[in-house]
Design an enzyme around this catalytic site. Structure first.
Site, PDB file in Angstrom:
ATOM      1  N   HIS A   1     -15.306  -5.189   6.086  1.00 29.88           N
ATOM      2  CA  HIS A   1     -14.485  -4.793   4.943  1.00 29.88           C
ATOM      3  C   HIS A   1     -14.605  -5.772   3.776  1.00 29.88           C
ATOM      4  O   HIS A   1     -13.802  -5.712   2.840  1.00 29.88           O
ATOM      5  CB  HIS A   1     -13.012  -4.633   5.347  1.00 29.88           C
ATOM      6  CG  HIS A   1     -12.801  -3.749   6.541  1.00 29.88           C
ATOM      7  ND1 HIS A   1     -12.968  -2.376   6.481  1.00 29.88           N
ATOM      8  CD2 HIS A   1     -12.460  -4.029   7.824  1.00 29.88           C
ATOM      9  CE1 HIS A   1     -12.725  -1.863   7.672  1.00 29.88           C
ATOM     10  NE2 HIS A   1     -12.432  -2.833   8.510  1.00 29.88           N
TER      11      HIS A   1
ATOM     12  N   ARG B   1      -6.111  -7.645 -10.933  1.00 27.70           N
ATOM     13  CA  ARG B   1      -6.764  -8.880 -11.383  1.00 27.70           C
ATOM     14  C   ARG B   1      -8.202  -8.568 -11.754  1.00 27.70           C
ATOM     15  O   ARG B   1      -8.672  -7.441 -11.582  1.00 27.70           O
ATOM     16  CB  ARG B   1      -6.740  -9.921 -10.268  1.00 27.70           C
ATOM     17  CG  ARG B   1      -7.338  -9.388  -8.974  1.00 27.70           C
ATOM     18  CD  ARG B   1      -7.479 -10.441  -7.895  1.00 27.70           C
ATOM     19  NE  ARG B   1      -7.747  -9.882  -6.601  1.00 27.70           N
ATOM     20  CZ  ARG B   1      -8.932  -9.426  -6.183  1.00 27.70           C
ATOM     21  NH1 ARG B   1      -9.968  -9.448  -6.992  1.00 27.70           N
ATOM     22  NH2 ARG B   1      -9.090  -8.957  -4.952  1.00 27.70           N
TER      23      ARG B   1
ATOM     24  N   GLU C   1      -3.686   7.177   7.572  1.00 30.12           N
ATOM     25  CA  GLU C   1      -4.581   7.913   6.694  1.00 30.12           C
ATOM     26  C   GLU C   1      -5.675   8.597   7.500  1.00 30.12           C
ATOM     27  O   GLU C   1      -6.108   8.087   8.546  1.00 30.12           O
ATOM     28  CB  GLU C   1      -5.270   6.969   5.688  1.00 30.12           C
ATOM     29  CG  GLU C   1      -4.412   6.544   4.544  1.00 30.12           C
ATOM     30  CD  GLU C   1      -5.170   5.632   3.592  1.00 30.12           C
ATOM     31  OE1 GLU C   1      -4.656   5.415   2.496  1.00 30.12           O
ATOM     32  OE2 GLU C   1      -6.257   5.131   3.936  1.00 30.12           O
TER      33      GLU C   1
ATOM     34  N   LYS D   1       0.797  -1.219   0.000  1.00 26.17           N
ATOM     35  CA  LYS D   1       0.000   0.000   0.000  1.00 26.17           C
ATOM     36  C   LYS D   1       0.833   1.274   0.000  1.00 26.17           C
ATOM     37  O   LYS D   1       0.526   2.231  -0.715  1.00 26.17           O
ATOM     38  CB  LYS D   1      -0.946   0.002   1.199  1.00 26.17           C
ATOM     39  CG  LYS D   1      -2.042  -1.058   1.163  1.00 26.17           C
ATOM     40  CD  LYS D   1      -2.967  -0.903   2.353  1.00 26.17           C
ATOM     41  CE  LYS D   1      -4.085  -1.935   2.329  1.00 26.17           C
ATOM     42  NZ  LYS D   1      -3.582  -3.303   2.549  1.00 26.17           N
TER      43      LYS D   1
END
Length: 455
Positions: free
Chosen positions: A237, A293, A202, A118
């Site tokens: 999530h 993908r 974040e 990330k």
């Protein structure tokens, strides 16, 4: 161009069946692989030929690169399609396929590595001009420094493991006094899950929407987007119901997100199908990650564009140019996809295993991508998703009505499923209004997860 005559599908379940269907339509010979637990699985029955690759444990079969490559050689495959999950985002698998003279149906290993962690991915996106949430995604990991960066971004913030996903190594911190303990906890979980304790910081959006953009690129550098999908209906999530297009998204933001997604793909030299995920709120949209993908929810994009994304993947992998330019890609109507899992939402989504004694779906009003039939067994060894119910109609209201009807008409016996939960989401007035955020299911748990009446 290098024609693909024989395609090995390095996966199982509904996605393997889905890929085999398109390969057959394109005149390709389909090759399945299977573990001992999947000897009689649907994807094995549907392929032209099938080869065993090891024990039930995924690490000794579907995740064993050497076994998959050996099966491809023995079967005379020209190409390998990884589906999603398993080896689909493993750059070492891409390189193994290329070393064996096989076409890998997906992006180059370099693109996977660029987007696989990330923090480096966010740094790359920042250079490409893709919007990011305020925060820190650099190399420094000292606790005091990270606490300073959290304060600079402004609470609440979220701590995320730089590797992996699925919510592991993630902690929401609402005040400075909670940061140190949350950081320790996130690092321990990240180290245990991914062998990497590094994190990023974040700004946390309290009620974000999760909107992603489907992108495609060919080997000559051309790239397009195929509009967006709203994937905000999530539990832990994990996506549950997806739709396209995103409700309430104005054309200016839709175009801006599409441009940003294409820029992200071009920044890493992408090839094939990929998905750029964003979180959004009233203030803007921000890059979350890129999945290198095909996505589980690709059928809703197929429904509104009329395109077969697996066919596009196979054509691009063979060296063809993108079938359509950006201005030739149009959308029509609205589509929903509901993921049917063998699990018990009332028992904290515990997986349900056993023999499926009945499976009936209303294929007259819905597209059903399934990995099982009546008589098949749901194993403890693999993902609990057994089918996807996809509907399309001229308007969102009509499509939602069709989805609700299709879910009520779907019958699975022998294992517990989340069908009641899916039907309740489809019937909920907030969902019908459009524009829910990712906390919707958790907030409405008392209604959505109430015990079902006895049959």
């Amino acid at each position: 161009m290098t024609p693909i005559r024989s395609l090995l599908v390095a996966n199982r379940g509904e996605i393997a069946c889905r890929i085999i269907r398109t390969a057959r339509r394109m005149g390709m010979r389909s090759i399945a692989v299977y573990s001992e637990a999947d000897r009689d699985a649907l994807h094995v029955r549907e392929a032209d030929i099938a080869l065993p690759i090891g024990p039930a444990r995924a690490t000794e079969s579907y995740l064993d690169i050497a076994r998959v490559i050996d099966a491809a050689r023995r079967a005379g495959a020209d190409a390998v399609h990884p589906g999603y999950g398993f080896l689909s985002e493993n750059p070492a698998f891409v390189e193994a396929c290329e070393a064996a003279g096989l076409i890998f149906v997906g992006p180059p290993a370099s693109a996977m590595r660029a987007m696989g962690s990330k923090a480096p991915a966010k740094a790359l996106m920042e250079r490409a001009g893709v919007p990011l949430l305020p925060g820190y995604h650099g190399e420094r990991q000292e606790p005091d420094f990270l606490a300073e960066q959290a304060a600079r971004a402004g609470y609440p913030v979220v701590i995320k493991a730089t590797a992996g996903g699925g919510g592991r190594g993630m902690r929401v911190v609402r005040a400075a006094g909670e940061f140190a303990a949350a950081l320790d906890s996130a690092r321990r979980e990240a180290a245990g899950a991914f062998g990497d304790e590094r994190v990023l910081i974040e700004k946390y959006l309290d009620r974000p929407r999760h909107i992603e953009v489907q992108v495609f690129a060919d080997r000559d550098g051309r790239a397009v987007h195929l509009f967006e999908r709203d994937c905000s209906a999530q539990r832990r999530h994990q996506k549950v119901i997806e739709e396209a297009p995103a409700p309430g998204l104005d054309d200016a933001r839709r175009e801006a997100m599409g441009r940003a997604a294409v820029a992200a793909a071009q920044a890493v030299g992408y090839v094939g199908a990929g998905t750029v995920e964003f979180v959004t709120d009233a203030t803007g949209f921000y890059f979350l990650e890129m999945n290198t993908r095909l996505q589980v929810e690709h059928p809703v994009t197929e429904s509104i564009t009329g395109l077969d994304l697996v066919e596009w993947q196979l054509r691009v992998a063979a060296g063809e140019a993108l079938p359509l330019a950006q201005d030739a890609i149009t959308r029509h109507g609205h589509a929903f996809e509901a993921r049917v899992y063998a699990e018990d939402p009332a028992r904290d989504y515990a997986p349900s295993i056993g023999r499926i004694t009945a499976f009936n779906a209303p294929r007259d009003i819905a597209r059903v991508d399934a990995g099982v039939e009546a008589g098949d067994t749901v194993s403890v060894h693999y993902d609990a998703m057994i089918a996807k119910v996809i509907v399309h109609a001229p308007t969102r209201a009509e499509a939602l009505g069709r989805l609700h009807a299709a879910l009520l008409a779907t019958d699975v016996a022998g294992v517990t499923t989340n069908l009641d939960l899916l039907a309740r989401i489809a019937a909920h007035p907030d969902f019908a209004a459009g524009g829910i955020d990712t906390g919707f299911i958790a907030r409405e748990a008392a209604t959505l997860l109430a015990p079902a009446p006895p049959p």
